[in-house]
Motif scaffolding. Structure first.
Motif, PDB file in Angstrom:
ATOM      1  N   LEU A 174      -7.530  20.586 -16.978  1.00  0.00           N
ATOM      2  CA  LEU A 174      -6.552  20.015 -16.021  1.00  0.00           C
ATOM      3  C   LEU A 174      -6.940  19.102 -14.993  1.00  0.00           C
ATOM      4  O   LEU A 174      -8.318  19.193 -14.653  1.00  0.00           O
ATOM      5  N   SER A 175      -6.157  18.325 -14.604  1.00  0.00           N
ATOM      6  CA  SER A 175      -6.389  17.176 -13.706  1.00  0.00           C
ATOM      7  C   SER A 175      -5.384  17.478 -12.436  1.00  0.00           C
ATOM      8  O   SER A 175      -4.176  17.530 -12.675  1.00  0.00           O
ATOM      9  N   VAL A 176      -6.190  17.485 -11.311  1.00  0.00           N
ATOM     10  CA  VAL A 176      -5.380  17.813  -9.983  1.00  0.00           C
ATOM     11  C   VAL A 176      -4.995  16.166  -9.622  1.00  0.00           C
ATOM     12  O   VAL A 176      -6.019  15.408  -9.110  1.00  0.00           O
ATOM     13  N   VAL A 177      -3.796  15.725  -9.273  1.00  0.00           N
ATOM     14  CA  VAL A 177      -3.443  14.332  -8.861  1.00  0.00           C
ATOM     15  C   VAL A 177      -2.455  14.470  -8.058  1.00  0.00           C
ATOM     16  O   VAL A 177      -1.242  15.146  -8.366  1.00  0.00           O
ATOM     17  N   THR A 178      -2.337  13.798  -6.899  1.00  0.00           N
ATOM     18  CA  THR A 178      -1.388  13.674  -5.678  1.00  0.00           C
ATOM     19  C   THR A 178      -0.245  12.860  -6.324  1.00  0.00           C
ATOM     20  O   THR A 178      -0.515  11.571  -6.804  1.00  0.00           O
ATOM     21  N   LYS A 179       1.062  13.469  -6.433  1.00  0.00           N
ATOM     22  CA  LYS A 179       2.206  12.496  -6.915  1.00  0.00           C
ATOM     23  C   LYS A 179       2.410  11.632  -5.854  1.00  0.00           C
ATOM     24  O   LYS A 179       2.773  11.881  -4.733  1.00  0.00           O
ATOM     25  N   ILE A 180       2.857  10.180  -6.286  1.00  0.00           N
ATOM     26  CA  ILE A 180       3.050   9.220  -5.398  1.00  0.00           C
ATOM     27  C   ILE A 180       4.435   9.177  -5.316  1.00  0.00           C
ATOM     28  O   ILE A 180       4.987   8.755  -6.262  1.00  0.00           O
ATOM     29  N   THR A 181       5.192   9.246  -3.984  1.00  0.00           N
ATOM     30  CA  THR A 181       6.551   8.969  -3.870  1.00  0.00           C
ATOM     31  C   THR A 181       6.734   8.005  -2.805  1.00  0.00           C
ATOM     32  O   THR A 181       8.019   7.483  -2.696  1.00  0.00           O
ATOM     33  N   ASP A 182       5.746   7.427  -2.346  1.00  0.00           N
ATOM     34  CA  ASP A 182       5.844   6.524  -1.266  1.00  0.00           C
ATOM     35  C   ASP A 182       5.731   5.040  -1.567  1.00  0.00           C
ATOM     36  O   ASP A 182       4.331   4.544  -2.101  1.00  0.00           O
ATOM     37  N   PHE A 183       6.546   4.424  -1.804  1.00  0.00           N
ATOM     38  CA  PHE A 183       6.325   3.027  -2.508  1.00  0.00           C
ATOM     39  C   PHE A 183       6.649   1.819  -1.663  1.00  0.00           C
ATOM     40  O   PHE A 183       6.899   0.532  -1.941  1.00  0.00           O
ATOM     41  N   ILE A 184       7.113   2.095  -0.280  1.00  0.00           N
ATOM     42  CA  ILE A 184       7.420   1.429   0.705  1.00  0.00           C
ATOM     43  C   ILE A 184       6.300   0.770   1.723  1.00  0.00           C
ATOM     44  O   ILE A 184       5.529   1.648   2.209  1.00  0.00           O
ATOM     45  N   GLN A 185       6.102  -0.357   1.779  1.00  0.00           N
ATOM     46  CA  GLN A 185       4.842  -0.937   2.637  1.00  0.00           C
ATOM     47  C   GLN A 185       5.287  -0.507   4.146  1.00  0.00           C
ATOM     48  O   GLN A 185       6.368  -0.394   4.754  1.00  0.00           O
ATOM     49  N   PRO A 186       4.098  -0.230   5.005  1.00  0.00           N
ATOM     50  CA  PRO A 186       4.253  -0.208   6.373  1.00  0.00           C
ATOM     51  C   PRO A 186       5.008  -1.534   7.223  1.00  0.00           C
ATOM     52  O   PRO A 186       4.858  -2.681   6.475  1.00  0.00           O
ATOM     53  N   LEU A 187       5.549  -1.295   8.045  1.00  0.00           N
ATOM     54  CA  LEU A 187       6.217  -2.235   8.788  1.00  0.00           C
ATOM     55  C   LEU A 187       5.218  -2.823  10.186  1.00  0.00           C
ATOM     56  O   LEU A 187       4.859  -1.898  11.029  1.00  0.00           O
ATOM     57  N   LEU A 212      -1.883 -10.697  21.602  1.00  0.00           N
ATOM     58  CA  LEU A 212      -0.398 -10.274  21.368  1.00  0.00           C
ATOM     59  C   LEU A 212      -0.583  -8.961  21.204  1.00  0.00           C
ATOM     60  O   LEU A 212      -1.428  -8.343  21.081  1.00  0.00           O
ATOM     61  N   SER A 213       0.639  -8.172  21.227  1.00  0.00           N
ATOM     62  CA  SER A 213       0.665  -6.751  20.813  1.00  0.00           C
ATOM     63  C   SER A 213       1.793  -6.408  19.775  1.00  0.00           C
ATOM     64  O   SER A 213       2.917  -7.388  19.451  1.00  0.00           O
ATOM     65  N   ALA A 214       1.642  -5.563  18.732  1.00  0.00           N
ATOM     66  CA  ALA A 214       2.482  -5.525  17.699  1.00  0.00           C
ATOM     67  C   ALA A 214       2.665  -3.906  17.391  1.00  0.00           C
ATOM     68  O   ALA A 214       1.725  -3.106  17.810  1.00  0.00           O
ATOM     69  N   ASN A 215       3.892  -3.738  17.052  1.00  0.00           N
ATOM     70  CA  ASN A 215       4.127  -2.264  16.737  1.00  0.00           C
ATOM     71  C   ASN A 215       4.026  -1.851  14.983  1.00  0.00           C
ATOM     72  O   ASN A 215       4.519  -3.045  14.298  1.00  0.00           O
ATOM     73  N   ILE A 216       3.225  -1.069  14.780  1.00  0.00           N
ATOM     74  CA  ILE A 216       3.093  -0.731  13.282  1.00  0.00           C
ATOM     75  C   ILE A 216       3.551   0.807  13.154  1.00  0.00           C
ATOM     76  O   ILE A 216       3.279   1.556  13.619  1.00  0.00           O
ATOM     77  N   THR A 217       4.271   0.905  11.974  1.00  0.00           N
ATOM     78  CA  THR A 217       4.984   2.083  11.663  1.00  0.00           C
ATOM     79  C   THR A 217       4.790   2.159  10.138  1.00  0.00           C
ATOM     80  O   THR A 217       5.286   1.104   9.302  1.00  0.00           O
ATOM     81  N   ASP A 218       4.914   3.615   9.646  1.00  0.00           N
ATOM     82  CA  ASP A 218       5.060   3.706   8.148  1.00  0.00           C
ATOM     83  C   ASP A 218       6.393   4.515   7.779  1.00  0.00           C
ATOM     84  O   ASP A 218       6.696   5.017   6.791  1.00  0.00           O
ATOM     85  N   GLY A 219       7.465   4.652   8.930  1.00  0.00           N
ATOM     86  CA  GLY A 219       8.576   5.293   8.819  1.00  0.00           C
ATOM     87  C   GLY A 219       8.498   6.706   8.375  1.00  0.00           C
ATOM     88  O   GLY A 219       7.600   7.429   8.779  1.00  0.00           O
ATOM     89  N   ASN A 220       8.920   7.140   6.945  1.00  0.00           N
ATOM     90  CA  ASN A 220       8.983   8.341   6.315  1.00  0.00           C
ATOM     91  C   ASN A 220       7.996   8.404   5.280  1.00  0.00           C
ATOM     92  O   ASN A 220       7.817   9.320   4.405  1.00  0.00           O
ATOM     93  N   ASP A 265      -0.979   2.167   4.089  1.00  0.00           N
ATOM     94  CA  ASP A 265      -0.673   3.802   4.262  1.00  0.00           C
ATOM     95  C   ASP A 265      -1.717   4.095   3.394  1.00  0.00           C
ATOM     96  O   ASP A 265      -2.473   3.528   2.564  1.00  0.00           O
ATOM     97  N   LYS A 266      -1.403   5.471   3.149  1.00  0.00           N
ATOM     98  CA  LYS A 266      -2.543   6.345   2.621  1.00  0.00           C
ATOM     99  C   LYS A 266      -2.164   6.507   1.125  1.00  0.00           C
ATOM    100  O   LYS A 266      -3.187   6.881   0.352  1.00  0.00           O
ATOM    101  N   VAL A 267      -1.392   5.530   0.609  1.00  0.00           N
ATOM    102  CA  VAL A 267      -1.345   5.581  -1.002  1.00  0.00           C
ATOM    103  C   VAL A 267      -1.570   4.008  -1.267  1.00  0.00           C
ATOM    104  O   VAL A 267      -1.206   3.650  -2.554  1.00  0.00           O
ATOM    105  N   GLY A 268      -1.981   3.132  -0.405  1.00  0.00           N
ATOM    106  CA  GLY A 268      -2.085   1.897  -0.926  1.00  0.00           C
ATOM    107  C   GLY A 268      -1.310   0.749  -0.517  1.00  0.00           C
ATOM    108  O   GLY A 268      -1.438  -0.316  -0.920  1.00  0.00           O
ATOM    109  N   ASN A 269      -0.031   1.097   0.133  1.00  0.00           N
ATOM    110  CA  ASN A 269       0.988  -0.005   0.357  1.00  0.00           C
ATOM    111  C   ASN A 269       0.732  -0.723   1.599  1.00  0.00           C
ATOM    112  O   ASN A 269      -0.062  -0.124   2.607  1.00  0.00           O
ATOM    113  N   VAL A 270       0.702  -2.104   1.519  1.00  0.00           N
ATOM    114  CA  VAL A 270       0.242  -2.929   2.604  1.00  0.00           C
ATOM    115  C   VAL A 270       1.186  -3.835   3.138  1.00  0.00           C
ATOM    116  O   VAL A 270       2.334  -4.262   2.622  1.00  0.00           O
ATOM    117  N   GLY A 271       1.315  -3.450   4.593  1.00  0.00           N
ATOM    118  CA  GLY A 271       2.025  -4.268   5.311  1.00  0.00           C
ATOM    119  C   GLY A 271       1.406  -5.320   6.352  1.00  0.00           C
ATOM    120  O   GLY A 271       0.339  -5.163   6.618  1.00  0.00           O
TER     121      GLY A 271
END
Length: 305
Positions: A174-187, A212-220, A265-271
């Motif tokens: 068996l292979s343990v694999v984390t299911k990816i449900t996050d496909f939205i890039q960070p803001l 400069l100052s910037a706000n960074i968030t990954d939402g949900n 983010d933790k699944v590789g999406n880039v903002g």
């Protein structure tokens, strides 16, 4: 065993010999393994009980030898069927259906299971079998939530008759694999720029700073894993990555007029967010090494009339 141990002997033929009835041999195909062991492949296994016969040459005495196993074996009449058709998620219970059948006498068969990761499992301790019919059961295995994605698990299911005469096992992977449900890039959003101290004459830029100052968030999403910057030559600081909104602060010389902040983010999406303080119509600052400046000044002095 030869007089100098196994290395003094060469196995040339391995076969399965039927114990009772007409003499019958099932010859195997030998394959030398890297660790010095021999893999023997036999196309047909004799019916009933059989022994393993090995023939070869003792290289020390230059004589032929023959060895026979002391234990009589037989082909198991127990069959176990199980198929892994999907991966396992960390922290989630995975159900594995399996079936057991015997061509021998029916009755109660003990069931045991183990895995090399010691993940908790639940399965029936015994099954009642009817000759020639499969009995169905289910095993559950639950990897801890902290299990790293990509972990492989070797699972073994054993079935044995109540009198211990017949048994068999099945090995599954068996292979343990984390299911990816996050496909939205960070803001990443620039909220303020402090560049009023940068001179219009870029030859003087080395003495001044901008920021400069910037706000960074990954939402949900899964959360921010890392923050870095490209196209800049300054310093970047930011608040805790676990905060709902991360505040990033960038400071650089007025000579370094652009920056691109990158959040992953933790699944590789880039903002990304980009900022430039370059003023239109103003040529970029000319930056030359000190020795070259000295050469230019000396040249200008020498060419004077």
């Amino acid at each position: 065993m030869g007089r100098r141990g196994p290395s003094s002997m060469t196995a040339e033929q391995v076969s399965l010999a039927k114990v009772s009835g007409p003499e019958s041999f099932s010859n195997g195909v030998l394959t030398q393994m890297d660790n010095g062991e021999i893999l023997v492949t036999v196309e047909a296994v004799p019916k009933g009980e059989f022994v393993v016969v090995v023939k070869g040459t003792d290289k020390v005495s230059n004589s032929q030898f023959q060895r026979q196993s002391n234990t009589q074996m037989s082909l198991s009449k127990v069959k176990i069927q199980a198929v892994v058709d999907s991966s396992v998620e960390p922290g989630q219970t995975f159900k594995l259906p399996f079936s057991v059948m015997t061509q021998s006498s029916g009755g109660k068969y003990s069931i045991s299971a183990r895995n090399d990761r010691k993940f908790p499992m639940i399965f029936p301790n015994e099954l009642t079998l009817v000759t020639g019919q499969y009995a169905n059961a289910t095993l559950t295995i639950t990897p801890p939530a902290s299990t790293q994605s990509g972990t492989d698990v070797t699972l073994t299911i054993d079935a044995q008759s109540s009198n211990g005469v017949d048994a068999n096992y099945a090995v599954l992977r068996l292979s343990v694999v984390t299911k990816i449900t996050d496909f939205i890039q960070p803001l990443c959003k620039v909220v303020s720029v402090q560049d009023n101290k940068c001179p219009r004459d870029l030859s003087q830029c080395g003495h001044f700073q901008w920021g400069l100052s910037a706000n960074i968030t990954d939402g949900n999403g899964t959360g921010i894993e890392s923050i870095s910057f490209h196209q800049g030559n300054g310093t970047l600081t930011y608040t805790s990555l676990s905060a709902p909104i991360i505040v990033a602060n960038y400071n650089a010389s007025c000579c370094s007029q652009t920056v691109e902040i990158i959040a992953v983010d933790k699944v590789g999406n880039v903002g990304k967010c980009y900022q430039s303080i370059a003023r239109s119509g103003v040529p970029p600052a000319l930056t030359l090494p000190l020795p070259l400046w000295i050469c230019l000044l000396v040249s200008a002095f020498l060419v004077r009339p």
